[in-house]
Design an enzyme around this catalytic site. Structure first.
Site, PDB file in Angstrom:
ATOM      1  N   ASP A 526      54.562 -25.656  44.981  1.00  0.00           N
ATOM      2  CA  ASP A 526      55.945 -25.169  45.059  1.00  0.00           C
ATOM      3  C   ASP A 526      56.824 -26.262  45.642  1.00  0.00           C
ATOM      4  O   ASP A 526      56.508 -26.860  46.667  1.00  0.00           O
ATOM      5  CB  ASP A 526      56.071 -23.901  45.911  1.00  0.00           C
ATOM      6  CG  ASP A 526      57.279 -23.070  45.498  1.00  0.00           C
ATOM      7  OD1 ASP A 526      57.085 -21.962  44.973  1.00  0.00           O
ATOM      8  OD2 ASP A 526      58.426 -23.555  45.663  1.00  0.00           O
ATOM      9  N   ASN A 589      54.213 -20.930  36.219  1.00  0.00           N
ATOM     10  CA  ASN A 589      55.021 -19.828  36.743  1.00  0.00           C
ATOM     11  C   ASN A 589      56.348 -20.299  37.342  1.00  0.00           C
ATOM     12  O   ASN A 589      57.298 -19.521  37.420  1.00  0.00           O
ATOM     13  CB  ASN A 589      54.176 -19.088  37.800  1.00  0.00           C
ATOM     14  CG  ASN A 589      54.994 -18.153  38.649  1.00  0.00           C
ATOM     15  OD1 ASN A 589      55.328 -17.060  38.219  1.00  0.00           O
ATOM     16  ND2 ASN A 589      55.346 -18.592  39.851  1.00  0.00           N
ATOM     17  N   SER A 641      59.799 -14.305  29.300  1.00  0.00           N
ATOM     18  CA  SER A 641      60.638 -13.291  29.925  1.00  0.00           C
ATOM     19  C   SER A 641      61.198 -12.381  28.835  1.00  0.00           C
ATOM     20  O   SER A 641      61.365 -12.795  27.681  1.00  0.00           O
ATOM     21  CB  SER A 641      61.780 -13.994  30.647  1.00  0.00           C
ATOM     22  OG  SER A 641      62.802 -13.068  30.920  1.00  0.00           O
ATOM     23  N   TYR A 654      67.990 -19.907  29.607  1.00  0.00           N
ATOM     24  CA  TYR A 654      66.731 -19.316  30.064  1.00  0.00           C
ATOM     25  C   TYR A 654      65.980 -18.670  28.889  1.00  0.00           C
ATOM     26  O   TYR A 654      64.775 -18.862  28.719  1.00  0.00           O
ATOM     27  CB  TYR A 654      67.091 -18.295  31.136  1.00  0.00           C
ATOM     28  CG  TYR A 654      65.939 -17.603  31.809  1.00  0.00           C
ATOM     29  CD1 TYR A 654      65.092 -18.290  32.672  1.00  0.00           C
ATOM     30  CD2 TYR A 654      65.721 -16.241  31.612  1.00  0.00           C
ATOM     31  CE1 TYR A 654      64.048 -17.645  33.313  1.00  0.00           C
ATOM     32  CE2 TYR A 654      64.677 -15.586  32.246  1.00  0.00           C
ATOM     33  CZ  TYR A 654      63.843 -16.291  33.098  1.00  0.00           C
ATOM     34  OH  TYR A 654      62.812 -15.645  33.730  1.00  0.00           O
ATOM     35  N   LYS A 658      62.381 -19.828  27.621  1.00  0.00           N
ATOM     36  CA  LYS A 658      61.287 -18.876  27.733  1.00  0.00           C
ATOM     37  C   LYS A 658      60.630 -18.604  26.386  1.00  0.00           C
ATOM     38  O   LYS A 658      59.424 -18.382  26.297  1.00  0.00           O
ATOM     39  CB  LYS A 658      61.789 -17.570  28.355  1.00  0.00           C
ATOM     40  CG  LYS A 658      62.038 -17.671  29.874  1.00  0.00           C
ATOM     41  CD  LYS A 658      60.805 -18.150  30.591  1.00  0.00           C
ATOM     42  CE  LYS A 658      60.781 -17.822  32.056  1.00  0.00           C
ATOM     43  NZ  LYS A 658      59.672 -18.525  32.743  1.00  0.00           N
TER      44      LYS A 658
END
Ligand code: NAD
Length: 909
Positions: A526, A589, A641, A654, A658
């Site tokens: 991260d 992720n 998504s 996005y 995705k």
């Protein structure tokens, strides 16, 4: 400071449901129903006071230096030997130094507290440094009376000394009376009991308060200075009355454990003390009193050191590990209250040669084997020649204790012919971790509990009893590790290395915790950036998740690289390889959001989102894929998504990124197939910082990441055979999303290309989405395009083939339909893999215009066709067009897909 430095407990796994006693004996003794609540602990047939004392002592000695012990006091009124140091057997089983003082304390129910007191006084005098005190009892009772109900079997152990004291000893007070509520003559099996009322009113009710009050007076404290009051009394109401007499707060009185295990005799006050310590906090003040021909009361103050004590089974662990039975006949047999026929094999001589027992005492009682000094290979028993064929060193064995080494079942059997008190006789080979094998009896388990690979632990038990001579033979047996069988059935990731990007928060964190809890070694990546990906990032989120994993006993490493660059991706995978040596699982992720309506979507917001989601998946997956290919195993999860799958206002960047991940998966699943790399995609829905201003507040509250985790964890498992699929997951709801293709319309022909007007005219047929199908790859899409649309047919009648085709007969007939003339110049091997009833492997070799069909797998098939038997029957009987079978996914073709089209040309099907 002197006092208790450690404690341990043991309650046999078997519990007898007290209602079973009443159901069998209530016709004869109806009054026993009054105490028929809960269950009593019950020794297995191979347990006695010594085996229980050894078990409790092993629990007590967890994390302790056994070589520092200089005393072992064993207290019991049910010792198997009247003249053989029973404590000496326990000391040998525990591999304690020969230089210890071993001593038996017996002949009164307060022998346990007296042994503890004697040990504390001995330490106080400076004569000894560390004494192990253990108390155990297995009292026999006649069937059908209160004592059968009240009593239980159990043991407790304490280590006392002057270093790392967890409960400081402050003082004691004893009273001694020859008060005889029961006694056992030295030749008798059962106690002779006097009337209960007298025992209760003249004994418990007077003597315990006298000793406890005497202690408080002696130490110049009051009952208010006691946080936990521990004393035995199997009369439930009187147990409460004693507290009342002492003016003790009932909340501070330790329950007498009647419902859970019953009264364990000499061990009971100490078992209750162990329970009090298990629940104690630093500063707690405890009084424990043991009752029997008087009473001894001791006062302890718990210290900070209790918080550093190594984890142990203790009373709570022992109580939790239970098997409750209502088989009263089994109880009678195990206690030798009935004497069923054991067969002539049971009459085999059982005399023990004391000479051999003495020579081999470490091996037999201590389970000590050997380990080679040259090659470090452990073996049991210890031999003159090393068992390792690559070593073979002579006289190279050092002592090696196996009792605490974890083991697993290698082979096992349930033998109904062998003599057994609890048939079938269960035994087999166990393999110790780190080396060494042994043929062992298995106990504390049913035959159905056993399986190869089951984790086992060793237990000191009775092996045979020589009743003619009154001798008990002990040895070690293997017992399933509590909960291990259930754990074996769980999906695990032991030894698998998982990389999870964006694991410092939200979903990624939850995935990391779950995989680590199930054995995976996790790289917690991260960047620690802001929701929109801005800022320099922070190590804190990844570090915190690593800390959480480690606190739960897992293993993980933090990584702070940015997935948005190729260097970052490489460095994340390098971190996995450097730390854990491999990569098996990757969950892409990491994600950010930069929402704007399309016209306000500036290039930098477009690009930033593309870089993290699509670029990130590419950057990390590429080096991971190389490592997975090397290992022949990989599980990759992309994160799409609903915004990408279905669209969402203000998220063009996005949504595009995705959905691109789905494209990446579609092709990667094909490229990974050969290497057992499965690639799937998750479309999660979970409450995290990303969707917090998009989701309605009530849904946001209900959607925990934990509801997505199981699906991702499954897709990462060895068990997952799926590849190339998209799954929606959130709030406990799971479904598959797929890209589907309509049946469409065929317009025009080879000489007449369709016109724009033809499109308009056929719009409803082209646009129709009914009868959709999922296409496995681009070949399937191409085939679908060139094959005619199936005609809508009436409901298909069930054919004989659908009821179960004879696949062998189909292959037998197939060569008869071979068209040699059509096979000119054709050289191909078809492999058929037919699943389901009647299925199997067949191969078909076409060469030099001949066709050979054989059962089995061909070494070098050109084209492999995989189908279910029913579908294959349909296809070969003309009920299912080959193309339709293929495009609907009923026929899977691997290898040279185009060659499969020859089948219809080469055979008249
Ligand atoms: P989150 O913000 O809680 O977690 C995302 C994590 O990724 C953060 O800790 C962040 O620091 C990290 N990250 C961001 N950019 C990074 C980079 N360049 N390199 C390394 N780490 C980076 O979000 P979340 O809801 O847990 O989302 C996880 C994934 O699921 C995202 O890909 C998101 O698009 C997707 N998703 C979530 C939902 C949902 O309902 N939560 C819905 C659909 C898709």
């Amino acid at each position: 400071m002197i006092g208790i430095t450690s404690y341990g407990a043991y309650i046999p796994r078997l519990r007898l449901d007290r209602m079973a006693i009443f159901q069998n004996m209530g016709w004869f003794a109806p009054a026993i129903v009054m105490v028929a609540q809960g269950e009593r602990s019950m020794c297995n047939w191979d347990e006695d006071a010594i085996t229980m004392a050894v078990a409790a002592s092993r629990d007590c000695l967890v994390g302790q230096d056994r070589s520092a012990l200089d005393g072992l006091y064993l207290a019991s009124t049910t010792l198997p030997f009247a003249d053989r140091q029973n404590a000496g057997i326990a000391a040998t089983a525990l591999n304690l130094p020969n230089s210890i003082l071993a001593s038996d304390f017996t002949a009164s129910q307060k022998a346990g507290t007296n042994a503890l007191l004697a040990a504390l006084e001995s330490i106080k005098s400076g004569e000894r440094r560390n004494i192990l005190v253990t108390a155990a009892d297995k009292r026999e009772t006649k069937p059908g009376y209160f004592y059968e109900m009240w009593f239980g079997d159990g043991a407790a152990s304490f280590l006392v000394g002057s270093e790392d004291v967890i409960a400081e000893y402050k003082g004691s007070y004893s009273v001694s009376y020859d008060f005889v509520p029961h006694y056992r003559g030295s030749e008798k099996q059962y106690d002779y009991m006097w009337e209960e009322r007298w025992t209760r009113d003249e004994g418990y009710a007077k003597i315990i308060p006298e000793a406890v009050s005497g202690l408080l007076d002696k130490l110049e404290i009051t009952i208010a200075d006691v946080d936990r009051l521990v004393y035995p009394c199997f009369f439930k109401a009187e147990h409460k009355n004693i507290a009342r007499k002492l003016e003790a707060d009932p909340e501070k009185v330790m329950g007498n454990m009647h419902e859970e295990c019953g009264e364990t005799g000499v061990a009971h006050p100490l078992l209750m003390l162990a329970r009090a310590l298990e629940e104690a906090r630093p500063g707690d003040r405890i009084v424990v009193a043991g009752f029997g021909q008087g009473c001894s009361a001791l006062y302890f103050v718990v210290t900070d050191a209790i918080e550093k004590l190594a984890p142990r089974t203790g009373v709570s662990g022992s109580l939790a590990n239970k098997e409750t039975t209502d088989n009263y006949a089994k109880w009678l047999k195990f206690r030798e209250l009935i004497d069923p026929e054991m067969g002539i094999r049971a009459e085999a001589p059982t005399q023990t040669a004391m000479t051999t027992l003495w020579r081999k005492r470490d091996m037999i009682l201590g389970l000590v084997g050997g380990r080679c000094r040259e090659c470090r290979t452990p073996q049991f028993p210890k031999m003159d020649i090393c068992v390792n064929p690559d070593c073979g060193a002579h006289h190279s064995q050092d002592d090696y204790e196996f009792a605490d080494v974890p083991a697993r079942v290698k082979t096992f059997t349930g033998d109904l012919l062998a003599v057994s008190v609890d048939p079938p006789h269960k035994y087999g080979m166990i393999q110790f971790e780190g080396g060494g094998r042994m043929m062992a009896d298995f106990t504390d388990c049913a035959f159905d509990d056993l399986k190869v690979g089951l984790p086992m632990q060793m237990a000191f038990r009775k092996r045979v009893a020589d009743k003619d001579r009154g001798f008990v033979n002990y040895f070690w047996k293997a017992v399933p590790v509590p909960g291990a069988a259930e754990e074996m059935d769980r999906i695990r990731y032991d030894g698998r290395v998982a990389v999870i990007t964006g694991a410092g928060a939200g979903l990624g964190r939850a995935y990391a915790l779950e995989l680590a809890a199930r054995g995976a070694l996790v790289v917690v990546n991260d960047l620690g950036g802001a929701r929109g990906g801005s800022g320099d990032g922070s190590a804190a989120p990844a570090d915190e998740v690593v800390r959480e994993i480690e606190a739960l006993g897992g293993r993980a490493v933090a990584n702070y690289d940015n997935v948005a660059s190729a260097e970052g991706g490489k460095s994340i995978i390098k971190c996995a390889l450097d730390t854990f040596g491999r990569v098996d699982i990757l969950v892409n992720n990491a994600g950010i959001l930069r929402d704007k309506s399309f016209l306000k979507m500036e290039p930098e917001n477009w690009q930033a989102v593309m870089d993290v989601h699509l670029g990130g998946a590419y950057n990390v997956t590429r080096p991971a894929f190389a490592a997975m290919k090397e290992n022949g195993f990989g599980r990759v999860v992309m994160t799409t998504s609903a915004a990408g799958l279905y669209g969402n206002f203000g998220q063009t960047n996005y949504s595009a990124a995705k959905m691109a991940l789905v494209g990446l998966m579609n092709t990667l699943k094909l490229e990974g197939r050969k290497y057992n790399i499965k690639v799937n995609t998750i479309a999660p829905l979970a409450a995290s910082r990303l969707p917090e201003d998009i989701m309605p507040p009530d849904i946001f509250k209900k959607a925990k990441p934990e509801y997505v985790v199981p699906m991702v964890a499954y897709l990462c498992s060895d068990e997952c055979t799926e590849s190339g699929a998209i799954f929606n997951a959130g709030m406990g709801y799971f479904n598959r999303a797929a890209i589907l293709t309509g049946t469409g319309a065929q317009i025009g022909d080879a000489d007449n290309p369709p016109t724009v007007e033809d499109i308009e005219a056929n719009w409803s047929a082209i646009d129709a989405i009914g009868g959709t199908k999922e296409l496995a790859d681009v070949n399937a899409a191409f085939m679908d395009l060139i094959s005619p649309a199936p005609e809508e047919s009436a409901e298909k009648e069930e054919t004989p083939a659908a009821a179960g085709p004879d696949i062998q007969a189909i292959f037998d007939n197939l060569s008869g339909t071979f068209k040699a003339e059509a096979a000119a110049g054709v050289d191909v091997v078809f492999q058929f893999t037919i699943s389901g009833k009647g299925g199997g492997e067949w191969n078909c070799v076409i060469k030099d215009q001949t066709c050979t069909i054989a059962k089995g797998a061909h070494a070098k098939p050109v084209c492999t066709l995989k189908m279910a038997a029913v579908d294959f029957g349909d296809m070969m009987t003309g009920n299912l067009p080959a193309m339709q079978a293929y495009t609907s996914g009923k026929l899977i073709i691997e290898g040279d897909v185009m060659k499969s089209q020859l089948i219809e040309k080469l055979f008249s099907i």
